[in-house]
Write a protein that holds these residues in place. Structure first.
Motif, PDB file in Angstrom:
ATOM      1  N   ARG A 152       0.840  -1.217   0.000  1.00 19.96           N
ATOM      2  CA  ARG A 152       0.000   0.000   0.000  1.00 19.96           C
ATOM      3  C   ARG A 152       0.870   1.261   0.000  1.00 19.96           C
ATOM      4  O   ARG A 152       0.630   2.193  -0.752  1.00 19.96           O
ATOM      5  N   GLN A 153       1.876   1.280   0.872  1.00 19.91           N
ATOM      6  CA  GLN A 153       2.753   2.455   0.956  1.00 19.91           C
ATOM      7  C   GLN A 153       3.458   2.709  -0.375  1.00 19.91           C
ATOM      8  O   GLN A 153       3.609   3.849  -0.796  1.00 19.91           O
TER       9      GLN A 153
ATOM     10  N   VAL B  13       0.842   4.186  -2.799  1.00 19.20           N
ATOM     11  CA  VAL B  13       0.537   5.570  -2.414  1.00 19.20           C
ATOM     12  C   VAL B  13       1.737   6.477  -2.686  1.00 19.20           C
ATOM     13  O   VAL B  13       1.581   7.638  -3.072  1.00 19.20           O
ATOM     14  N   GLY B  14       2.938   5.929  -2.554  1.00 16.46           N
ATOM     15  CA  GLY B  14       4.162   6.695  -2.779  1.00 16.46           C
ATOM     16  C   GLY B  14       4.532   6.860  -4.245  1.00 16.46           C
ATOM     17  O   GLY B  14       5.586   7.392  -4.559  1.00 16.46           O
TER      18      GLY B  14
ATOM     19  N   ASP C 265      -3.456  -2.469  -7.102  1.00 11.97           N
ATOM     20  CA  ASP C 265      -4.134  -1.272  -6.606  1.00 11.97           C
ATOM     21  C   ASP C 265      -5.620  -1.520  -6.399  1.00 11.97           C
ATOM     22  O   ASP C 265      -6.220  -1.059  -5.429  1.00 11.97           O
TER      23      ASP C 265
ATOM     24  N   VAL D 202      -6.450   0.868  -3.423  1.00 16.54           N
ATOM     25  CA  VAL D 202      -5.659   2.086  -3.575  1.00 16.54           C
ATOM     26  C   VAL D 202      -5.746   2.498  -5.048  1.00 16.54           C
ATOM     27  O   VAL D 202      -4.991   2.031  -5.868  1.00 16.54           O
TER      28      VAL D 202
ATOM     29  N   ASP E 273      -6.102   5.690  -8.027  1.00 16.40           N
ATOM     30  CA  ASP E 273      -5.834   7.125  -8.240  1.00 16.40           C
ATOM     31  C   ASP E 273      -7.109   7.908  -8.309  1.00 16.40           C
ATOM     32  O   ASP E 273      -8.123   7.545  -8.706  1.00 16.40           O
TER      33      ASP E 273
END
Length: 111
Positions: A88-89, A92-93, A104, A109, A111
């Protein structure tokens, strides 16, 4: 044909028989070894595939380039296992999600 020619021909045919026998024996040994290796491999438990993978780039300072779901067919040898939080990080990063396995979407997660 002279006797010496016939004798040489007999010797060559004998040599051929010996070589064919040696080749058959070698092929039998190869088949036995392949069977033994298959049995050994079948007995070994396979490691479970990780749920998430992070693919590293090429070269010095290899940065993450893509996140994959664990069994993705497009994952390369440059992937290493990741926890759900690490995956996830990474997404998101700004690390790209694999377009084939869509981690995703799996992780929620988008956009």
């Amino acid at each position: 044909m002279s006797d010496s020619s016939a004798s040489r021909l007999d010797q060559l045919r004998f040599l051929e028989k010996v070589q064919v026998r040696d080749l058959e024996r070698t092929r039998s040994w190869i088949a036995d070894e392949e069977q033994r290796l298959a049995i050994v491999e079948a007995r070994q438990p396979s490691a479970p595939s990780p749920d998430w993978l992070i693919e590293q780039g090429i070269g010095v300072g290899r940065r993450p380039v893509r996140v994959h779901v664990g069994g993705c067919w497009d994952a390369s040898k440059r992937c290493h296992p990741a926890t759900v939080d690490q995956a996830r990080q990474a997404l998101v990063g700004g690390v790209e999600a694999c377009p084939h396995c869509r981690p995703d979407t799996e992780l929620g997660v988008l956009d």
